[in-house]
Design a protein around this motif. Sequence first.
Motif, PDB file in Angstrom:
ATOM      1  N   MET A   1     143.974  56.711  88.460  1.00 52.03           N
ATOM      2  CA  MET A   1     143.913  55.971  87.371  1.00 52.03           C
ATOM      3  C   MET A   1     144.111  54.283  87.561  1.00 52.03           C
ATOM      4  O   MET A   1     144.607  53.885  88.357  1.00 52.03           O
ATOM      5  CB  MET A   1     145.331  56.544  86.593  1.00 52.03           C
ATOM      6  CG  MET A   1     145.194  58.037  86.415  1.00 52.03           C
ATOM      7  SD  MET A   1     143.975  58.437  85.180  1.00 52.03           S
ATOM      8  CE  MET A   1     144.750  58.140  83.686  1.00 52.03           C
ATOM      9  N   PRO A  77     134.973  63.094  88.034  1.00 53.44           N
ATOM     10  CA  PRO A  77     135.805  63.015  86.793  1.00 53.44           C
ATOM     11  C   PRO A  77     136.666  61.986  86.825  1.00 53.44           C
ATOM     12  O   PRO A  77     137.338  61.442  86.010  1.00 53.44           O
ATOM     13  CB  PRO A  77     136.358  64.381  86.773  1.00 53.44           C
ATOM     14  CG  PRO A  77     136.441  64.763  88.397  1.00 53.44           C
ATOM     15  CD  PRO A  77     134.999  64.259  88.782  1.00 53.44           C
ATOM     16  N   ARG A  78     136.990  61.202  87.956  1.00 56.19           N
ATOM     17  CA  ARG A  78     138.022  60.289  88.113  1.00 56.19           C
ATOM     18  C   ARG A  78     137.516  58.954  87.523  1.00 56.19           C
ATOM     19  O   ARG A  78     138.228  58.344  86.692  1.00 56.19           O
ATOM     20  CB  ARG A  78     138.344  59.926  89.511  1.00 56.19           C
ATOM     21  CG  ARG A  78     138.837  61.160  90.518  1.00 56.19           C
ATOM     22  CD  ARG A  78     138.753  60.776  91.684  1.00 56.19           C
ATOM     23  NE  ARG A  78     137.664  60.468  92.365  1.00 56.19           N
ATOM     24  CZ  ARG A  78     137.364  60.048  93.701  1.00 56.19           C
ATOM     25  NH1 ARG A  78     138.504  59.853  94.331  1.00 56.19           N
ATOM     26  NH2 ARG A  78     136.110  60.043  94.029  1.00 56.19           N
ATOM     27  N   GLU A  81     137.788  59.546  83.639  1.00 60.21           N
ATOM     28  CA  GLU A  81     139.082  59.581  83.162  1.00 60.21           C
ATOM     29  C   GLU A  81     139.565  58.046  82.931  1.00 60.21           C
ATOM     30  O   GLU A  81     140.203  57.675  82.105  1.00 60.21           O
ATOM     31  CB  GLU A  81     140.000  60.022  84.469  1.00 60.21           C
ATOM     32  CG  GLU A  81     140.139  61.571  84.134  1.00 60.21           C
ATOM     33  CD  GLU A  81     141.015  62.002  82.984  1.00 60.21           C
ATOM     34  OE1 GLU A  81     141.769  61.411  82.370  1.00 60.21           O
ATOM     35  OE2 GLU A  81     140.502  63.055  82.384  1.00 60.21           O
ATOM     36  N   LYS A  84     138.105  56.909  79.680  1.00 60.31           N
ATOM     37  CA  LYS A  84     138.859  57.408  78.628  1.00 60.31           C
ATOM     38  C   LYS A  84     140.066  56.661  78.593  1.00 60.31           C
ATOM     39  O   LYS A  84     140.681  56.293  77.380  1.00 60.31           O
ATOM     40  CB  LYS A  84     139.458  58.892  79.132  1.00 60.31           C
ATOM     41  CG  LYS A  84     140.009  59.701  77.903  1.00 60.31           C
ATOM     42  CD  LYS A  84     140.156  61.187  78.127  1.00 60.31           C
ATOM     43  CE  LYS A  84     141.079  61.588  79.270  1.00 60.31           C
ATOM     44  NZ  LYS A  84     141.120  63.094  79.207  1.00 60.31           N
ATOM     45  N   GLN A  85     140.708  56.142  79.622  1.00 65.36           N
ATOM     46  CA  GLN A  85     141.960  55.255  79.443  1.00 65.36           C
ATOM     47  C   GLN A  85     141.249  53.907  78.602  1.00 65.36           C
ATOM     48  O   GLN A  85     141.900  53.323  77.887  1.00 65.36           O
ATOM     49  CB  GLN A  85     142.421  54.683  80.751  1.00 65.36           C
ATOM     50  CG  GLN A  85     143.426  55.712  81.424  1.00 65.36           C
ATOM     51  CD  GLN A  85     143.848  54.791  82.876  1.00 65.36           C
ATOM     52  OE1 GLN A  85     143.205  54.859  83.778  1.00 65.36           O
ATOM     53  NE2 GLN A  85     144.712  54.095  82.510  1.00 65.36           N
ATOM     54  N   THR A  90     139.800  61.053  73.438  1.00 64.37           N
ATOM     55  CA  THR A  90     140.153  61.967  74.177  1.00 64.37           C
ATOM     56  C   THR A  90     138.958  62.829  75.094  1.00 64.37           C
ATOM     57  O   THR A  90     139.251  64.049  75.617  1.00 64.37           O
ATOM     58  CB  THR A  90     140.851  63.052  73.063  1.00 64.37           C
ATOM     59  OG1 THR A  90     139.901  63.475  72.337  1.00 64.37           O
ATOM     60  CG2 THR A  90     141.960  62.270  72.587  1.00 64.37           C
ATOM     61  N   GLU A  91     137.849  62.337  74.751  1.00 63.65           N
ATOM     62  CA  GLU A  91     136.676  63.172  75.434  1.00 63.65           C
ATOM     63  C   GLU A  91     135.536  62.418  75.710  1.00 63.65           C
ATOM     64  O   GLU A  91     135.431  61.400  74.788  1.00 63.65           O
ATOM     65  CB  GLU A  91     136.089  64.383  74.618  1.00 63.65           C
ATOM     66  CG  GLU A  91     134.937  65.014  74.978  1.00 63.65           C
ATOM     67  CD  GLU A  91     134.538  66.156  74.033  1.00 63.65           C
ATOM     68  OE1 GLU A  91     134.921  67.014  74.068  1.00 63.65           O
ATOM     69  OE2 GLU A  91     133.477  65.712  73.066  1.00 63.65           O
ATOM     70  N   THR A 250     134.848  64.781  80.796  1.00 63.03           N
ATOM     71  CA  THR A 250     136.610  64.992  80.984  1.00 63.03           C
ATOM     72  C   THR A 250     136.898  64.996  79.441  1.00 63.03           C
ATOM     73  O   THR A 250     136.203  64.367  78.656  1.00 63.03           O
ATOM     74  CB  THR A 250     137.172  63.641  81.418  1.00 63.03           C
ATOM     75  OG1 THR A 250     138.534  64.213  81.714  1.00 63.03           O
ATOM     76  CG2 THR A 250     136.948  62.478  80.815  1.00 63.03           C
ATOM     77  N   SER A 251     137.931  65.732  79.117  1.00 60.23           N
ATOM     78  CA  SER A 251     138.354  65.814  77.870  1.00 60.23           C
ATOM     79  C   SER A 251     140.039  66.275  78.014  1.00 60.23           C
ATOM     80  O   SER A 251     140.616  66.556  79.038  1.00 60.23           O
ATOM     81  CB  SER A 251     137.642  66.830  77.163  1.00 60.23           C
ATOM     82  OG  SER A 251     138.032  68.144  77.545  1.00 60.23           O
ATOM     83  N   ALA A 252     140.759  66.009  76.945  1.00 58.74           N
ATOM     84  CA  ALA A 252     142.168  66.247  76.674  1.00 58.74           C
ATOM     85  C   ALA A 252     142.310  67.715  77.084  1.00 58.74           C
ATOM     86  O   ALA A 252     143.509  68.056  77.540  1.00 58.74           O
ATOM     87  CB  ALA A 252     142.689  65.837  75.234  1.00 58.74           C
TER      88      ALA A 252
END
Length: 253
Positions: A1, A77-78, A81, A84-85, A90-91, A250-252
């Motif tokens: 992250m 997916p990292r 993510e 997303k940050q 959220t997606e 990626t999603s919530a």
Amino acid sequence: MLSQEQVRFFQENGYLIVEDFYTREQIAAYKEALEETRHAKGEHSFVHNQGGPYSMYEQKVNLWRDFPRIRELTFDPRRAEMVKQLTGSTEIRLFHDHYLIKPAMDSRASNWHQDQPVWPMSEDGPVNCWIPFQDVTVHNGAMAYVAGSHRWGTVKFKANREDEQIEVEGKTSGETKIVPVPIRAGSFLLHHGMTLHYAYPNKSEEPRYAMTVIYLPEWTTYNGNKHPVTEGLSLTKGQHFEHDMFPVLTSAG
């Protein structure tokens, strides 16, 4: 992250380098897989720029649909993510991936541009990830940005690739300072869809290998404009990119 400092840097400057995310062994294996895609005829991926003498680059689009090893890299997916940050979405969906290979010795600098105005989407927020497959410097085709330009909206500008100059309407020379971004293999860049950028020519004796992955926040909608990736999909202006061609990374949930 990502750290709060990394998020703050991206929000202020419109780009971010993530250092040494992959090992040199991992990126070398992905480079080998990428090289294989150049000579393989895929069912769904397609060449968009042929390359050749004094060209900006060779380009092949939608590698993820035909080549499992590249799909693995695209779908990591990292990185999704992280986007997303950066966006607060959220997606995150994939728009497309593609490689950009600058030929050795005789490539041209890429045109200065903003990505968002040429993508068929209405809202700000999409993020581009640029992944090099070797150490990249100004000598062999590094990226360069105008820091903070993602906050200016769609701009009018004059640029001289050879002199590395850019003039943006309504902005001073101090505001349009060009920032070269050398980068090591295993690292990658994230930049906002509105950030002004280009790539230097490759003056080295080896091709410069890079790949991009374009991410869509959940609120992104199709604006009706033509684009090679959306051609034939029967998308309706104003609809979200809820289609198998734009998978959720990626999603919530």
